[in-house]
Write an enzyme that holds these catalytic residues in place. Structure first.
Site, PDB file in Angstrom:
ATOM      1  N   ARG A  93      -7.454   2.051  -3.046  1.00  0.00           N
ATOM      2  CA  ARG A  93      -8.418   2.014  -1.979  1.00  0.00           C
ATOM      3  C   ARG A  93      -8.953   3.547  -1.753  1.00  0.00           C
ATOM      4  NH1 ARG A  93      -7.912   0.259   4.161  1.00  0.00           N
ATOM      5  NH2 ARG A  93      -9.704  -1.322   3.999  1.00  0.00           N
ATOM      6  N   ARG A 124      -9.173  -6.057  11.583  1.00  0.00           N
ATOM      7  CA  ARG A 124      -8.993  -6.483  12.837  1.00  0.00           C
ATOM      8  C   ARG A 124      -8.791  -7.656  13.277  1.00  0.00           C
ATOM      9  NH1 ARG A 124     -12.267  -1.317  14.929  1.00  0.00           N
ATOM     10  NH2 ARG A 124     -13.295  -1.797  12.862  1.00  0.00           N
ATOM     11  N   TYR A 175      -5.950  10.689   3.650  1.00  0.00           N
ATOM     12  CA  TYR A 175      -4.568  11.424   3.153  1.00  0.00           C
ATOM     13  C   TYR A 175      -4.341  11.957   2.041  1.00  0.00           C
ATOM     14  CZ  TYR A 175      -3.493   8.399   7.394  1.00  0.00           C
ATOM     15  OH  TYR A 175      -3.738   7.831   8.609  1.00  0.00           O
ATOM     16  N   GLN A 185       0.712  -1.056  -0.057  1.00  0.00           N
ATOM     17  CA  GLN A 185      -0.074  -0.054   0.018  1.00  0.00           C
ATOM     18  C   GLN A 185       0.948   1.190   0.090  1.00  0.00           C
ATOM     19  OE1 GLN A 185      -2.477   1.548   3.249  1.00  0.00           O
ATOM     20  NE2 GLN A 185      -4.100   1.700   2.035  1.00  0.00           N
TER      21      GLN A 185
END
Ligand SMILES: Cc1cc2nc3c(=O)[nH]c(=O)nc-3n(C[C@H](O)[C@H](O)[C@H](O)COP(=O)(O)O)c2cc1C
Length: 366
Positions: free
Chosen positions: A233, A323, A186, A100
């Site tokens: 993404r 998670r 971001y 990524q």
């Protein structure tokens, strides 16, 4: 019911064993100095190689792209060599792994970027956003981000070149492809979302203009390594890191159409982050399906039933379990056999060493 997750799937030239994705998760354990991926990280990802696809943690493309202490980079020879250990270990276990690629833009502090002022689409500070610093004099900890400066055309050209080079470096490091991190507030997200972008040039204003930086970055990476190795993404509805769009359905349906035209191999949609879990309207998912013909991945609080359902409904092709993968290295096996899932320890998510990274066992029947 869960068998939908175990139908094989083609991703570009890769034949993936299942539709279970380990999505990118920052664990802040790169070796210092130099932010280098290491043996510990190689073992962590190798333990999870039964995922159909691993997307490795956010990895900065340049010193200015770093938002938090101890995250790995992919712009020095040492960093490329560090990642080679990771990709070799995953491939030895028959896994597939994408990198990524990450530039945080305004979500940083001068202490993380050599004292410089952060850059963004606009000179707009992200409110109530903190980042983790380790400046060598104070105790490591969280601080407020600062006001960035708006990128000039030269800055834009330079950052696009950094993304291109990082994509090449990722392939040199043995990754099967790259995921552009255009989510979670971001840098790329700071161009896309209307409330984070007040530019008056061709990179701001209309949806088409706000998507221009995304399109140029993706095109540069495709030119370098091929569209079948580039995924993207997006996070249409979350407000993580203070980035909000006034009309997310319109903006992100247009983004999906643009990425379809560019031919990227997958679209990865982050639906929730932490506790910020807005609903993703079904109508939006249908619009994305119509606009974009490649592989669609969704992530955010899925369990195996819900994930299989999304595939059976025709809205998703693969599902990310974030998670759950931290505490369940053998998650696909647990899903296949309906074994219980372990819970992760929040205290060991970021920083530290093996504890909380390597010591979660595979399920054992008692
Ligand atoms: C510890 C942690 C670190 C994360 N780091 C990243 C990251 O580097 N890049 C990213 O796109 N998402 C990151 N995320 C978001 C996850 O990829 C995923 O979208 C999110 O955890 C929701 O999925 P889940 O409910 O299955 O955990 C992170 C999440 C966690 C829990």
């Amino acid at each position: 019911m869960t068998h939908a997750l175990f139908q094989p799937i083609q991703l570009g030239s890769l034949s993936l064993a299942n539709r279970i994705v380990m999505p990118p998760m920052t664990r802040s354990r790169a070796s210092q100095p130099g932010n280098v991926a290491n043996d510990m990280m190689a073992e962590y990802y190798a333990q999870r190689a039964s995922a159909g696809l691993i997307v490795a943690e956010g990895t900065q493309i340049s010193p200015m792209g770093q938002g938090y202490a101890w995250t790995p980079g992919i712009y020095t020879p040492e960093q490329i060599a560090g990642w080679k250990k990771v990709t070799d270990a995953v491939h030895a276990n028959d896994g597939a792994i994408f990198a990524q690629l990450w530039h945080v833009g305004r979500v940083t502090h001068p202490d993380n970027i050599g004292g410089a002022q952060p850059i963004s689409s606009s000179a707009l500070k992200a409110e109530n956003v903190k980042v983790f610093i380790d400046n060598g004099s104070d105790a490591p900890g969280f601080v407020d981000v600062v006001e960035p400066r708006a990128m000039t055309q030269d800055d834009i050209n330079a950052v696009i070149a950094e993304y291109r080079q990082a994509a090449l470096n990722a392939i040199e490091a043995g990754f099967d492809g790259i995921e552009l991190h255009a989510a979670n507030g971001y840098l790329v997200n700071q161009f896309i979302d209307s409330e984070a972008n007040n530019r008056t040039d061709e990179y701001g204003g209309s949806v088409e203009n706000r998507l221009r930086f995304l399109g140029e970055v993706v095109q540069a990476m495709i030119d370098a390594i091929g569209a079948e190795r580039v995924g993207v993404r997006l996070a249409p509805f979350t407000s993580l890191n203070g980035t909000v769009d006034a009309n997310p359905i319109e903006t992100y349906t247009a983004a999906a159409a643009l990425l379809n035209t560019l031919g990227v191999v997958y679209l990865h949609i982050a639906e929730v982050d932490w506790d910020d879990a807005p609903d993703t309207p079904v109508a939006f998912k249908q619009a994305v399906r119509e606009a974009y013909q490649g592989v669609i991945i969704y992530a955010g609080r899925y369990d195996s039933e819900k994930g299989a359902q999304a595939i059976n409904d025709g809205l998703a092709d693969m599902i990310g379990f974030g998670r759950p993968f931290i505490a369940n290295p053998d998650l696909p096996r647990r899903i296949a056999h309906n074994y219980p899932w372990a819970e992760h320890d929040p205290a060991t998510l970021f920083g530290g060493a093996e504890k909380g990274l390597l010591d979660y066992p595979a399920y054992q029947k008692s």
